[in-house]
Enzyme design. Structure first.
Site, PDB file in Angstrom:
ATOM      1  N   ASP A   9       0.853  -1.188   0.000  1.00  0.00           N
ATOM      2  CA  ASP A   9       0.000   0.000   0.000  1.00  0.00           C
ATOM      3  C   ASP A   9       0.891   1.240   0.000  1.00  0.00           C
ATOM      4  O   ASP A   9       1.708   1.419   0.905  1.00  0.00           O
ATOM      5  CB  ASP A   9      -0.867  -0.056   1.272  1.00  0.00           C
ATOM      6  CG  ASP A   9      -1.881   1.081   1.340  1.00  0.00           C
ATOM      7  OD1 ASP A   9      -1.674   2.115   0.671  1.00  0.00           O
ATOM      8  OD2 ASP A   9      -2.859   0.922   2.086  1.00  0.00           O
ATOM      9  N   ILE A  10       0.702   2.097  -0.958  1.00  0.00           N
ATOM     10  CA  ILE A  10       1.583   3.265  -1.081  1.00  0.00           C
ATOM     11  C   ILE A  10       1.439   4.220   0.099  1.00  0.00           C
ATOM     12  O   ILE A  10       2.374   4.945   0.437  1.00  0.00           O
ATOM     13  CB  ILE A  10       1.355   3.979  -2.431  1.00  0.00           C
ATOM     14  CG1 ILE A  10       2.558   4.875  -2.737  1.00  0.00           C
ATOM     15  CG2 ILE A  10       0.051   4.763  -2.449  1.00  0.00           C
ATOM     16  CD1 ILE A  10       2.743   5.186  -4.184  1.00  0.00           C
ATOM     17  N   ASN A  23      -6.420  12.804 -10.689  1.00  0.00           N
ATOM     18  CA  ASN A  23      -7.060  13.254 -11.935  1.00  0.00           C
ATOM     19  C   ASN A  23      -6.878  14.768 -11.985  1.00  0.00           C
ATOM     20  O   ASN A  23      -6.459  15.384 -11.007  1.00  0.00           O
ATOM     21  CB  ASN A  23      -8.534  12.840 -11.998  1.00  0.00           C
ATOM     22  CG  ASN A  23      -9.323  13.406 -10.838  1.00  0.00           C
ATOM     23  OD1 ASN A  23      -9.433  14.621 -10.692  1.00  0.00           O
ATOM     24  ND2 ASN A  23      -9.841  12.534  -9.987  1.00  0.00           N
ATOM     25  N   GLY A  31      -9.182   4.561  -5.889  1.00  0.00           N
ATOM     26  CA  GLY A  31      -7.845   3.971  -6.017  1.00  0.00           C
ATOM     27  C   GLY A  31      -6.815   4.626  -5.111  1.00  0.00           C
ATOM     28  O   GLY A  31      -7.083   4.912  -3.943  1.00  0.00           O
ATOM     29  N   VAL A  32      -5.628   4.856  -5.663  1.00  0.00           N
ATOM     30  CA  VAL A  32      -4.528   5.472  -4.918  1.00  0.00           C
ATOM     31  C   VAL A  32      -4.960   6.846  -4.391  1.00  0.00           C
ATOM     32  O   VAL A  32      -4.692   7.203  -3.232  1.00  0.00           O
ATOM     33  CB  VAL A  32      -3.298   5.645  -5.843  1.00  0.00           C
ATOM     34  CG1 VAL A  32      -2.213   6.451  -5.146  1.00  0.00           C
ATOM     35  CG2 VAL A  32      -2.752   4.299  -6.266  1.00  0.00           C
ATOM     36  N   ASP A  33      -5.620   7.606  -5.225  1.00  0.00           N
ATOM     37  CA  ASP A  33      -6.053   8.960  -4.884  1.00  0.00           C
ATOM     38  C   ASP A  33      -6.956   8.941  -3.639  1.00  0.00           C
ATOM     39  O   ASP A  33      -6.739   9.704  -2.673  1.00  0.00           O
ATOM     40  CB  ASP A  33      -6.822   9.518  -6.099  1.00  0.00           C
ATOM     41  CG  ASP A  33      -6.911  11.019  -6.128  1.00  0.00           C
ATOM     42  OD1 ASP A  33      -6.272  11.676  -5.293  1.00  0.00           O
ATOM     43  OD2 ASP A  33      -7.616  11.539  -7.018  1.00  0.00           O
ATOM     44  N   SER A 121      -1.956   5.049 -14.041  1.00  0.00           N
ATOM     45  CA  SER A 121      -2.851   4.737 -15.165  1.00  0.00           C
ATOM     46  C   SER A 121      -3.216   3.258 -15.300  1.00  0.00           C
ATOM     47  O   SER A 121      -3.957   2.894 -16.213  1.00  0.00           O
ATOM     48  CB  SER A 121      -2.277   5.224 -16.510  1.00  0.00           C
ATOM     49  OG  SER A 121      -2.336   6.638 -16.608  1.00  0.00           O
ATOM     50  N   GLY A 123      -4.956   1.414 -13.235  1.00  0.00           N
ATOM     51  CA  GLY A 123      -6.187   1.046 -12.552  1.00  0.00           C
ATOM     52  C   GLY A 123      -7.387   1.574 -13.317  1.00  0.00           C
ATOM     53  O   GLY A 123      -7.689   1.120 -14.440  1.00  0.00           O
ATOM     54  N   TYR A 125      -7.748   4.059 -15.075  1.00  0.00           N
ATOM     55  CA  TYR A 125      -7.450   4.595 -16.403  1.00  0.00           C
ATOM     56  C   TYR A 125      -7.123   3.526 -17.446  1.00  0.00           C
ATOM     57  O   TYR A 125      -6.823   3.853 -18.597  1.00  0.00           O
ATOM     58  CB  TYR A 125      -6.361   5.664 -16.306  1.00  0.00           C
ATOM     59  CG  TYR A 125      -6.875   7.017 -15.802  1.00  0.00           C
ATOM     60  CD1 TYR A 125      -8.232   7.213 -15.494  1.00  0.00           C
ATOM     61  CD2 TYR A 125      -6.017   8.097 -15.631  1.00  0.00           C
ATOM     62  CE1 TYR A 125      -8.703   8.436 -15.038  1.00  0.00           C
ATOM     63  CE2 TYR A 125      -6.495   9.335 -15.180  1.00  0.00           C
ATOM     64  CZ  TYR A 125      -7.842   9.501 -14.885  1.00  0.00           C
ATOM     65  OH  TYR A 125      -8.305  10.717 -14.448  1.00  0.00           O
TER      66      TYR A 125
HETATM   67  N1  AR6 Z   1      -1.355   1.566  -2.938  1.00  0.00           N
HETATM   68  C1  AR6 Z   1      -0.729   1.200  -4.077  1.00  0.00           C
HETATM   69  N2  AR6 Z   1      -1.372   0.953  -5.225  1.00  0.00           N
HETATM   70  C2  AR6 Z   1      -2.712   1.079  -5.223  1.00  0.00           C
HETATM   71  C3  AR6 Z   1      -3.459   1.474  -4.082  1.00  0.00           C
HETATM   72  C4  AR6 Z   1      -2.714   1.719  -2.891  1.00  0.00           C
HETATM   73  N3  AR6 Z   1      -3.308   2.090  -1.757  1.00  0.00           N
HETATM   74  N4  AR6 Z   1      -4.774   1.528  -4.422  1.00  0.00           N
HETATM   75  C5  AR6 Z   1      -4.869   1.174  -5.724  1.00  0.00           C
HETATM   76  N5  AR6 Z   1      -3.628   0.886  -6.209  1.00  0.00           N
HETATM   77  P1  AR6 Z   1      -5.723   3.955  -9.852  1.00  0.00           P
HETATM   78  P2  AR6 Z   1      -5.224   5.419 -12.391  1.00  0.00           P
HETATM   79  C6  AR6 Z   1      -3.217   0.488  -7.569  1.00  0.00           C
HETATM   80  O1  AR6 Z   1      -7.087   3.621 -10.291  1.00  0.00           O
HETATM   81  O2  AR6 Z   1      -5.404   4.192 -13.189  1.00  0.00           O
HETATM   82  C7  AR6 Z   1      -8.745   7.765  -9.356  1.00  0.00           C
HETATM   83  O3  AR6 Z   1     -10.122   7.803  -9.153  1.00  0.00           O
HETATM   84  C8  AR6 Z   1      -4.258  -0.021  -8.520  1.00  0.00           C
HETATM   85  O4  AR6 Z   1      -4.514  -1.397  -8.265  1.00  0.00           O
HETATM   86  O5  AR6 Z   1      -5.498   4.430  -8.451  1.00  0.00           O
HETATM   87  O6  AR6 Z   1      -4.081   6.336 -12.708  1.00  0.00           O
HETATM   88  C9  AR6 Z   1      -8.166   9.148  -9.674  1.00  0.00           C
HETATM   89  O7  AR6 Z   1      -8.857  10.177  -9.010  1.00  0.00           O
HETATM   90  C10 AR6 Z   1      -3.558   0.202  -9.856  1.00  0.00           C
HETATM   91  O8  AR6 Z   1      -2.608  -0.837 -10.107  1.00  0.00           O
HETATM   92  O9  AR6 Z   1      -5.067   5.139 -10.786  1.00  0.00           O
HETATM   93  C11 AR6 Z   1      -8.338   9.232 -11.161  1.00  0.00           C
HETATM   94  O10 AR6 Z   1      -9.628   9.661 -11.512  1.00  0.00           O
HETATM   95  C12 AR6 Z   1      -2.772   1.489  -9.642  1.00  0.00           C
HETATM   96  O11 AR6 Z   1      -2.689   1.647  -8.223  1.00  0.00           O
HETATM   97  C13 AR6 Z   1      -8.130   7.806 -11.627  1.00  0.00           C
HETATM   98  O12 AR6 Z   1      -8.473   6.984 -10.507  1.00  0.00           O
HETATM   99  C14 AR6 Z   1      -3.394   2.739 -10.239  1.00  0.00           C
HETATM  100  O13 AR6 Z   1      -4.815   2.677 -10.120  1.00  0.00           O
HETATM  101  C15 AR6 Z   1      -6.690   7.528 -11.972  1.00  0.00           C
HETATM  102  O14 AR6 Z   1      -6.585   6.232 -12.479  1.00  0.00           O
END
Ligand code: AR6
Length: 171
Positions: A9-10, A23, A31-33, A121, A123, A125
């Site tokens: 977990d980041i 975003n 997700g991460v955000d 990107s 997840g 995206y």
């Molecule tokens: N720690 C590490 N990695 C994670 C975590 C975490 N806590 N949570 C998810 N991941 P994403 P994107 C992984 O969707 O594709 C948001 O709504 C996840 O499994 O977080 O760039 C933003 O507001 C995947 O492998 O980011 C934007 O609208 C990776 O992190 C949009 O999502 C990225 O997934 C951005 O989408």
């Protein structure tokens, strides 16, 4: 520069800067955000709102990066970057590479020595894992910025495996 791959977990990483896969609104998401804002607390969002009201009235463009402090996270900075949405019909990997390059540049400006990246990107995206991993690893390898550690923090097994293959093939 040491590249490390970690499955986890980041928001739990003890590094100088954690990168948020944001975003362009900078006002949060899933997700991460979502995890960064949830665990980091309201100070991060307050700083994001201030940025939107001043230098980033139209939002943060794709491929760019901006920093806030990290609230309650065990890091000093959050570097917010906006990855491109995947498109099968359009080559957007230069924008994805730019996320990593610009984040590293900003980290160096902040005198950060260690940085943690998620798989930007890959997840919501929709980026195919192997391609997202290749672009990420190559962008970090080719950057002129050298920090003491770049840590990729991958949430699940398949993403970790894709990054491990990318390091073997392109590292
Ligand atoms: N720690 C590490 N990695 C994670 C975590 C975490 N806590 N949570 C998810 N991941 P994403 P994107 C992984 O969707 O594709 C948001 O709504 C996840 O499994 O977080 O760039 C933003 O507001 C995947 O492998 O980011 C934007 O609208 C990776 O992190 C949009 O999502 C990225 O997934 C951005 O989408």
């Amino acid at each position: 520069m040491q590249i490390r791959l970690v499955q986890g977990d980041i928001t739990e990483q003890h590094v100088d800067a954690v990168v948020n896969a944001a975003n362009s609104s900078l006002l949060g998401g899933g997700g991460v955000d979502g995890a960064i804002h949830r665990k980091g607390g309201p100070d991060i969002l307050r700083e994001c709102r201030a940025l939107r009201a001043s230098s980033l009235r139209d939002g943060l463009p794709t491929g760019q990066a901006v920093a806030t402090t990290a609230g309650r996270l065990p890091a000093s900075w959050v570097i917010h970057t906006v990855g491109p949405v995947y498109s099968a019909g359009e080559e957007r990997s230069p924008l994805l590479a730019s996320c990593y390059r610009e984040s590293l540049r900003l980290a160096a400006e902040l005198a950060a020595e260690t940085i943690a990246f998620p798989a930007v990107s890959a997840g919501a995206y929709g980026w195919p894992l192997s391609d997202a991993a290749r672009v990420a690893v190559q962008a970090v390898q080719e950057s002129s910025i050298t920090l003491s550690e770049v840590r990729f923090v991958l949430f699940d097994g398949p993403t970790h495996a894709a990054f491990a293959r990318a390091v073997t093939e392109h590292g």
